[in-house]
Scaffold this motif. Structure first.
Motif, PDB file in Angstrom:
ATOM      1  N   THR A 534       0.842  -1.189   0.000  1.00  0.00           N
ATOM      2  CA  THR A 534       0.000   0.000   0.000  1.00  0.00           C
ATOM      3  C   THR A 534       0.882   1.246   0.000  1.00  0.00           C
ATOM      4  OG1 THR A 534      -1.737  -1.153   1.206  1.00  0.00           O
ATOM      5  CG2 THR A 534      -1.792   1.234   1.236  1.00  0.00           C
ATOM      6  N   THR A 535       0.624   2.169  -0.908  1.00  0.00           N
ATOM      7  CA  THR A 535       1.372   3.425  -0.978  1.00  0.00           C
ATOM      8  C   THR A 535       0.394   4.584  -1.022  1.00  0.00           C
ATOM      9  OG1 THR A 535       1.452   3.301  -3.390  1.00  0.00           O
ATOM     10  CG2 THR A 535       3.313   2.352  -2.173  1.00  0.00           C
ATOM     11  N   LEU A 536       0.907   5.785  -0.777  1.00  0.00           N
ATOM     12  CA  LEU A 536       0.090   6.995  -0.809  1.00  0.00           C
ATOM     13  C   LEU A 536       0.313   7.732  -2.124  1.00  0.00           C
ATOM     14  CD1 LEU A 536       0.674   8.346   2.818  1.00  0.00           C
ATOM     15  CD2 LEU A 536      -1.294   7.059   1.962  1.00  0.00           C
ATOM     16  N   ASN A 537      -0.781   8.252  -2.692  1.00  0.00           N
ATOM     17  CA  ASN A 537      -0.726   9.051  -3.914  1.00  0.00           C
ATOM     18  C   ASN A 537      -0.915  10.511  -3.510  1.00  0.00           C
ATOM     19  OD1 ASN A 537      -0.700   9.878  -6.581  1.00  0.00           O
ATOM     20  ND2 ASN A 537      -2.894   9.494  -6.847  1.00  0.00           N
ATOM     21  N   VAL A 538       0.193  11.196  -3.211  1.00  0.00           N
ATOM     22  CA  VAL A 538       0.131  12.565  -2.691  1.00  0.00           C
ATOM     23  C   VAL A 538      -0.084  13.519  -3.853  1.00  0.00           C
ATOM     24  CG1 VAL A 538       1.384  14.344  -1.437  1.00  0.00           C
ATOM     25  CG2 VAL A 538       1.635  11.931  -0.783  1.00  0.00           C
ATOM     26  N   GLU A 539      -1.136  14.366  -3.728  1.00  0.00           N
ATOM     27  CA  GLU A 539      -1.463  15.341  -4.765  1.00  0.00           C
ATOM     28  C   GLU A 539      -2.180  16.523  -4.103  1.00  0.00           C
ATOM     29  OE1 GLU A 539      -3.931  13.219  -7.438  1.00  0.00           O
ATOM     30  OE2 GLU A 539      -5.516  12.844  -5.973  1.00  0.00           O
ATOM     31  N   LYS A 540      -2.487  17.508  -4.898  1.00  0.00           N
ATOM     32  CA  LYS A 540      -3.190  18.685  -4.370  1.00  0.00           C
ATOM     33  C   LYS A 540      -4.586  18.278  -3.893  1.00  0.00           C
ATOM     34  CE  LYS A 540      -0.832  22.010  -7.384  1.00  0.00           C
ATOM     35  NZ  LYS A 540      -0.197  22.798  -6.323  1.00  0.00           N
ATOM     36  N   MET A 541      -5.002  18.824  -2.749  1.00  0.00           N
ATOM     37  CA  MET A 541      -6.282  18.408  -2.169  1.00  0.00           C
ATOM     38  C   MET A 541      -6.924  19.621  -1.493  1.00  0.00           C
ATOM     39  SD  MET A 541      -6.949  15.354   0.617  1.00  0.00           S
ATOM     40  CE  MET A 541      -5.877  16.082   1.857  1.00  0.00           C
ATOM     41  N   ASN A 542      -8.205  19.840  -1.832  1.00  0.00           N
ATOM     42  CA  ASN A 542      -8.991  20.892  -1.189  1.00  0.00           C
ATOM     43  C   ASN A 542      -9.853  20.235  -0.123  1.00  0.00           C
ATOM     44  OD1 ASN A 542     -11.804  22.512  -1.166  1.00  0.00           O
ATOM     45  ND2 ASN A 542     -10.093  23.918  -1.470  1.00  0.00           N
ATOM     46  N   GLY A 578      -1.916  15.794  -0.119  1.00  0.00           N
ATOM     47  CA  GLY A 578      -2.185  14.506   0.530  1.00  0.00           C
ATOM     48  C   GLY A 578      -2.909  13.573  -0.418  1.00  0.00           C
ATOM     49  N   ASP A 579      -3.178  12.388   0.076  1.00  0.00           N
ATOM     50  CA  ASP A 579      -3.899  11.378  -0.694  1.00  0.00           C
ATOM     51  C   ASP A 579      -5.384  11.535  -0.381  1.00  0.00           C
ATOM     52  OD1 ASP A 579      -5.051   9.067  -1.773  1.00  0.00           O
ATOM     53  OD2 ASP A 579      -3.219   7.921  -1.512  1.00  0.00           O
ATOM     54  N   SER A 580      -6.116  12.197  -1.267  1.00  0.00           N
ATOM     55  CA  SER A 580      -7.529  12.489  -1.006  1.00  0.00           C
ATOM     56  C   SER A 580      -8.362  11.219  -0.927  1.00  0.00           C
ATOM     57  CB  SER A 580      -8.077  13.410  -2.096  1.00  0.00           C
ATOM     58  OG  SER A 580      -7.949  12.792  -3.380  1.00  0.00           O
ATOM     59  N   ASN A 581      -8.052  10.230  -1.771  1.00  0.00           N
ATOM     60  CA  ASN A 581      -8.836   8.987  -1.758  1.00  0.00           C
ATOM     61  C   ASN A 581      -8.681   8.259  -0.437  1.00  0.00           C
ATOM     62  OD1 ASN A 581      -9.857   9.338  -4.354  1.00  0.00           O
ATOM     63  ND2 ASN A 581      -8.067   8.369  -5.304  1.00  0.00           N
ATOM     64  N   ARG A 582      -7.441   8.216   0.069  1.00  0.00           N
ATOM     65  CA  ARG A 582      -7.218   7.519   1.344  1.00  0.00           C
ATOM     66  C   ARG A 582      -7.862   8.270   2.505  1.00  0.00           C
ATOM     67  NH1 ARG A 582      -6.420   2.320   0.392  1.00  0.00           N
ATOM     68  NH2 ARG A 582      -4.619   1.913  -0.945  1.00  0.00           N
ATOM     69  N   LEU A 583      -7.830   9.610   2.474  1.00  0.00           N
ATOM     70  CA  LEU A 583      -8.481  10.391   3.525  1.00  0.00           C
ATOM     71  C   LEU A 583      -9.986  10.128   3.511  1.00  0.00           C
ATOM     72  CD1 LEU A 583      -8.485  12.507   5.748  1.00  0.00           C
ATOM     73  CD2 LEU A 583      -8.614  14.264   3.977  1.00  0.00           C
ATOM     74  N   ILE A 667      -4.119   2.696   7.273  1.00  0.00           N
ATOM     75  CA  ILE A 667      -3.973   3.889   6.432  1.00  0.00           C
ATOM     76  C   ILE A 667      -3.531   5.084   7.280  1.00  0.00           C
ATOM     77  CG2 ILE A 667      -5.205   5.528   4.982  1.00  0.00           C
ATOM     78  CD1 ILE A 667      -6.971   3.212   4.042  1.00  0.00           C
ATOM     79  N   VAL A 668      -4.135   5.258   8.453  1.00  0.00           N
ATOM     80  CA  VAL A 668      -3.750   6.367   9.343  1.00  0.00           C
ATOM     81  C   VAL A 668      -2.275   6.233   9.731  1.00  0.00           C
ATOM     82  CG1 VAL A 668      -4.116   7.383  11.616  1.00  0.00           C
ATOM     83  CG2 VAL A 668      -6.073   6.778  10.200  1.00  0.00           C
ATOM     84  N   ASP A 669      -1.838   5.005  10.038  1.00  0.00           N
ATOM     85  CA  ASP A 669      -0.420   4.789  10.365  1.00  0.00           C
ATOM     86  C   ASP A 669       0.461   5.131   9.174  1.00  0.00           C
ATOM     87  OD1 ASP A 669      -1.138   3.953  12.862  1.00  0.00           O
ATOM     88  OD2 ASP A 669      -1.004   1.812  12.423  1.00  0.00           O
ATOM     89  N   LEU A 670       0.032   4.734   7.965  1.00  0.00           N
ATOM     90  CA  LEU A 670       0.807   5.013   6.756  1.00  0.00           C
ATOM     91  C   LEU A 670       0.930   6.516   6.531  1.00  0.00           C
ATOM     92  CD1 LEU A 670       2.204   3.582   4.340  1.00  0.00           C
ATOM     93  CD2 LEU A 670       0.043   3.798   3.104  1.00  0.00           C
ATOM     94  N   MET A 671      -0.116   7.272   6.910  1.00  0.00           N
ATOM     95  CA  MET A 671      -0.105   8.722   6.734  1.00  0.00           C
ATOM     96  C   MET A 671       0.591   9.436   7.898  1.00  0.00           C
ATOM     97  SD  MET A 671      -4.031   9.061   5.297  1.00  0.00           S
ATOM     98  CE  MET A 671      -3.964  10.787   4.804  1.00  0.00           C
ATOM     99  N   ALA A 809      -6.881  -4.785 -10.226  1.00  0.00           N
ATOM    100  CA  ALA A 809      -6.975  -3.466  -9.617  1.00  0.00           C
ATOM    101  C   ALA A 809      -5.799  -3.112  -8.727  1.00  0.00           C
ATOM    102  CB  ALA A 809      -8.271  -3.378  -8.801  1.00  0.00           C
ATOM    103  N   PHE A 810      -4.738  -3.907  -8.700  1.00  0.00           N
ATOM    104  CA  PHE A 810      -3.610  -3.631  -7.822  1.00  0.00           C
ATOM    105  C   PHE A 810      -2.691  -2.577  -8.440  1.00  0.00           C
ATOM    106  CE2 PHE A 810      -4.291  -8.053  -6.091  1.00  0.00           C
ATOM    107  CZ  PHE A 810      -4.809  -7.597  -4.889  1.00  0.00           C
ATOM    108  N   LEU A 811      -1.864  -1.952  -7.577  1.00  0.00           N
ATOM    109  CA  LEU A 811      -0.949  -0.916  -8.037  1.00  0.00           C
ATOM    110  C   LEU A 811       0.022  -1.469  -9.079  1.00  0.00           C
ATOM    111  CD1 LEU A 811       0.132   1.957  -7.795  1.00  0.00           C
ATOM    112  CD2 LEU A 811       1.596   1.174  -5.916  1.00  0.00           C
ATOM    113  N   GLU A 812       0.532  -2.691  -8.853  1.00  0.00           N
ATOM    114  CA  GLU A 812       1.470  -3.263  -9.816  1.00  0.00           C
ATOM    115  C   GLU A 812       0.800  -3.518 -11.175  1.00  0.00           C
ATOM    116  OE1 GLU A 812       0.517  -6.557  -6.750  1.00  0.00           O
ATOM    117  OE2 GLU A 812       0.849  -4.408  -6.807  1.00  0.00           O
ATOM    118  N   ASP A 813      -0.537  -3.799 -11.142  1.00  0.00           N
ATOM    119  CA  ASP A 813      -1.258  -3.970 -12.408  1.00  0.00           C
ATOM    120  C   ASP A 813      -1.322  -2.643 -13.175  1.00  0.00           C
ATOM    121  OD1 ASP A 813      -1.869  -6.694 -11.876  1.00  0.00           O
ATOM    122  OD2 ASP A 813      -3.468  -6.045 -10.543  1.00  0.00           O
TER     123      ASP A 813
END
Length: 859
Positions: A534-542, A578-583, A667-671, A809-813
């Motif tokens: 599991t990784t975070l996709n950090v991007e602009k987030m409102n 931040g990663d809006s989807n994970r939030l 996810i919270v720990d990852l963030m 649907a995995f990241l490696e895919d």
């Protein structure tokens, strides 16, 4: 005449004397040779018996190590066969490797090929033992070589046919460096001149723990033939003895140095364990006794020459001395042996209670000096339990022929290390006196091995139970929405002419499908988290925009249950990175649970506060409060563990996998944040999440300038689009075609990758606007098809957008899709809104109002 008669008598007497002397000398010489032969045989028997006992211990150590490795692998096999994924297998075996310190773990196929845990493949040369492992289904241990690695010893056991990372195997194996097994054969006796070998029936050395005297020996039989002068018949007889697993001994000489050799079966496969030691070192004590005896005999012969009387007297004295020396030699031999074994021997006089003998290794094993034990044997009780003294007293009162034994935990008196001791006591008669013989056997190693095996078994049982619980939960939770889907589909077939009921059924069908998809997503999320992918996709987030999206979903859910849902936001910095989807996933999991576990008419509140901020970072607190059924104090300790749900009648009626909060916590720990819960049964629950984000300074500044409202789209972005699609499943192809046509688009369906490659070869500008590519297809998969389109002769292949639409649907895919040349990756089931948003990103001009126009795209 008298002189002649006297002379004759004298001569006759002299002759008789000479004859008598000769006969006596001959008798003495014959007796000496017989005695020397007897001593030689006695020394040989005693020495080889001594050797056999010492090397038997090395043999037993090796057998225990081999048996232990086979045993733990047999316990692993059921878990490997039933593991849910290769990731579970890897995690389990990586932990086992750390615990048992083997060098490598291999899955082995019928032909000897292997795959390691890290996916490395190769060939394991097991020789003739491969057929014994695979065909005869027997465990093996054998030498082998793996490229770029030192020579290894392989322990392997057969298993049911299985697969790991796409590799079919029929056996599993662990390896050790040869040095690990060689160390188990080492012995400390014979001043470092003792050698131990494990050999095959043809004499080839498998394991070599040799001294300098025997270094470089690769074949024992060849060494005996070439260096020790053994005949071909002797070599053949010895080879047959090895093959038959017989026990025996022999002696030989190399360059004038004599050696003893003892051998015996290793009790597994066809190995023979043999030990070699120089005669001079083994017979050191016995040789001293032999030389002393020879000196005594020489003295006796000299004394016999003087007088028979002195001979008898001297002979009696020497016989007594001989017995004393034999006793001393035996006592010294026994003491030397006892120093190198893990058994402490005591002999106690039952009348006086005096310790007449204690082996010197008592200090090494129990940390008590021999002198202290001889002073008072009750000093041993300080290393044992409270019943020790009474046990020893009962031993002293036993009748001859009775034996008592028990196990006790002892503490080493100097190091404080725990020892597991097996005690054996019995009464023996020694020259008319009753003596109590006590054997304190150190079984610490065996006990630790037993505990390790029990621990491994407990782990396997827990893993089996976890698997059973997981399958039970998943069976229930997956069957529930599936039952609704199948049932509603059946009802719809019978109500085709009742539109109002069809609309109601379609709503329920969509809800059940979303529930099923949510369960599958939870399982996949947990799998990725546990495998560390599991990784975070950090991007602009409102932040207000994210909360607004949550509000629209949760408010609808709460409204269906007549619940009150309020949102309070107190933030200064609205734009962060931040990663809006994970939030949203974290807050959605908590809020959805609040809705599910709050009765109709209840209250749910989401509050967001900005706690602190610096020039570049800001910290937020997200609080979800409800007045629902709450949780017990005991369950709050396990709420973030996978598959945990509180076992109450109210909770059991609510569907779920028990993974949501475990995923949320991960996810919270990852963030880099924290999550806590406060709850009481019947009084509601409060979740608090604290997260820190980098501030998006550029967006904050730009937000001060108000943007004009976007013009609302009145038509679907797909209207007028022409799609070239690859989909091998007929039903999925039909659904995709109907969805596209319902949104004003047209499509051409190809059944596999080869068909779409062939179709695209003839495509001209304006024929198609975009390609939807399935990945897993027969004949040719979507990745290969994309590569061929991008590298083909048709120039449109370099520019036309290609979107992956697949169940992978995995990241490696997703990474594989982009590496093959695809522009975007969309997961099944098909989400037409997600497709519209994706298509909009590639459009440069709005779609034409008529279907014969050509829309322009950018990649």
């Amino acid at each position: 005449m008298k002189k002649q008669t006297k002379m004759r008598r004298f001569v006759k007497k002299r002759i008789l004397t000479v004859v008598a002397a000769l006969l006596l000398s001959a008798s003495v010489l014959i007796g000496g040779f017989v005695f020397m032969d007897f001593m030689d045989r006695t020394i040989y028997d005693e020495s080889t018996a001594h050797l056999t006992e010492i090397y038997h211990q090395a043999n037993q150590t090796l057998y225990n190590k081999v048996s232990f490795n086979w045993g733990i692998m047999r316990m692993w096999a059921p878990y490997l066969e039933s593991a849910q994924s290769d990731a579970d297998v890897y995690s389990f075996l990586a932990q086992a490797k750390e615990e048992y310190q083997f060098t490598d773990f291999f899955f082995v196929s019928r032909d000897g090929s292997y795959i390691a845990l890290d996916g490395e493949r190769g060939y394991l040369d097991l020789g003739r033992t491969l057929s014994q492992l695979v065909l005869e289904q027997q465990p093996i241990v054998a030498n082998s070589v793996v490229p770029d690695k030192p020579e290894i010893m392989v322990f392997a056991v057969p298993t049911e046919k299985g697969s790991y990372n796409g590799f079919d195997y029929e056996a599993i194996a662990i390896t050790y460096n040869n040095k690990d097994l060689v160390d188990s054969l080492k012995i400390s006796a014979f001043e470092g001149h003792g050698s131990t070998f494990a050999v095959l029936p043809d004499g080839r050395v498998v394991l070599d723990s040799s001294s300098v005297d025997m270094s470089g020996v690769h074949n024992i039989l060849a060494m005996l033939k070439n260096s020790a002068g053994f005949t071909a018949e002797q070599i053949t007889a010895l080879q047959n003895a090895f093959a038959a697993g017989k026990t025996g001994n022999l002696e030989f000489s190399i360059n004038g140095t004599g050696y003893y050799m003892v051998y015996g079966s290793a009790s597994f496969q066809n190995w023979t364990i043999l030990g070699i030691a120089p005669k001079a070192i083994v017979n050191a004590n016995m040789n001293r006794l032999q030389y002393t005896t020879m000196a005594v005999i020489t003295g006796i012969v000299g004394i016999l020459a003087v007088t028979i009387l002195l001979l008898v007297v001297q002979n009696n004295r020497q016989q007594l001395r001989k017995k004393d020396q034999q006793l001393l030699a035996r006592e010294e031999l026994f003491s030397n042996l006892s120093r190198n074994v893990d058994d402490v021997f005591l002999m106690i006089d039952t009348e006086t209670g005096k310790v007449e003998y204690v082996s010197p290794n008592v200090h090494r094993i129990l940390g008590v000096s021999p002198e202290a034990v001889q002073t008072d044997f009750h000093v041993l009780c300080s290393a044992g339990d409270d019943n020790c003294a009474s046990r020893l007293e009962k031993l002293m009162q036993m009748e001859q022929g009775v034996q008592q034994e028990w196990d006790r935990d002892f503490i080493h008196q100097e190091t404080g290390e725990p020892r597991y001791i097996h005690v054996i006591g019995f009464i023996n008669d020694v020259q008319g006196a009753k003596k109590c013989i006590v054997d304190l056997s150190d079984r610490t190693g065996e006990h630790q091995t037993t505990l390790a095996v029990e621990a491994a078994l407990e782990i396997a049982e827990k893993a089996s139970k976890a698997k059973t619980d997981f399958l039970s939960n998943m069976s229930h939770d997956i069957r529930t929405p599936m039952n609704a889907i199948i049932g509603i589909t059946t009802l719809m077939k019978n109500e085709l002419h009742q539109p109002e009921k069809l609309a109601e059924h379609l709503g329920k069908l969509e809800t059940s499908g979303q529930l099923l998809l949510g369960i599958i997503n939870d399982i996949l999320d947990m799998s990725r988290i546990e495998s560390g992918k599991t990784t975070l996709n950090v991007e602009k987030m409102n932040l207000p925009h994210q909360i607004s999206q949550l509000d629209s979903v949760i408010r609808q859910q709460a409204g269906q249950r007549r619940q009150t849902f309020t949102v309070a936001t107190h933030v200064q910095h609205e734009n962060v990175l931040g990663d809006s989807n994970r939030l949203k996933q974290v807050l959605m999991n908590i809020l959805s649970n609040a809705v599910k576990y709050t009765p109709n008419g209840g209250h749910i509140r989401l509050e967001i506060d900005e706690l602190t901020h610096t020039e570049h970072y800001t910290k937020y607190r997200f609080v979800v409060q409800d007045n629902g059924i709450g949780m017990s104090e005991e369950f709050q300790k396990h709420i973030f563990e996978p598959f945990e749900r509180e076992r109450t009648s109210t909770v059991s009626k609510v569907q779920g996998t028990g993974l949501g909060m475990a995923i949320t916590k991960s996810i919270v720990d990852l963030m880099g944040g924290s999550i806590s819960v406060e709850s009481a049964t019947g009084k509601g629950t409060r979740f608090e999440v604290v997260l820190e984000f980098p501030i998006d300074t550029e967006a904050d500044t730009a937000q001060k300038t108000q943007a004009l409202p976007e013009e609302e789209e009145t038509t679907s972005p797909l209207s007028g689009m022409k799609f070239l699609c690859a989909e091998d499943n007929a039903i999925n192809a039909e659904i995709l075609e109907m969805l596209l046509e319902a949104n004003g688009a047209s499509c051409t369906i190809c059944a596999n990758g080869q068909e779409i490659v062939d179709a695209f070869a003839a495509v001209k500008p304006g024929d198609y606007d975009i390609i939807l590519m399935d990945v897993q297809m027969p004949v040719m998969d979507g990745l290969e098809a994309t590569r061929r389109i991008r590298s083909g002769e048709n120039p449109l292949g370099k520019t036309i957008p290609i979107l992956a639409m697949t169940a992978n649907a995995f990241l490696e895919d997703m990474q594989k899709s982009r590496e093959a040349g695809m522009d975007e990756h969309l997961s099944k089931p098909v989400d037409i809104r997600a497709l519209e948003q994706t298509v909009k990103r590639f459009r440069v001009t709005p779609p034409p109002k008529i279907n014969n126009g050509i829309a322009r795209f950018r990649r």
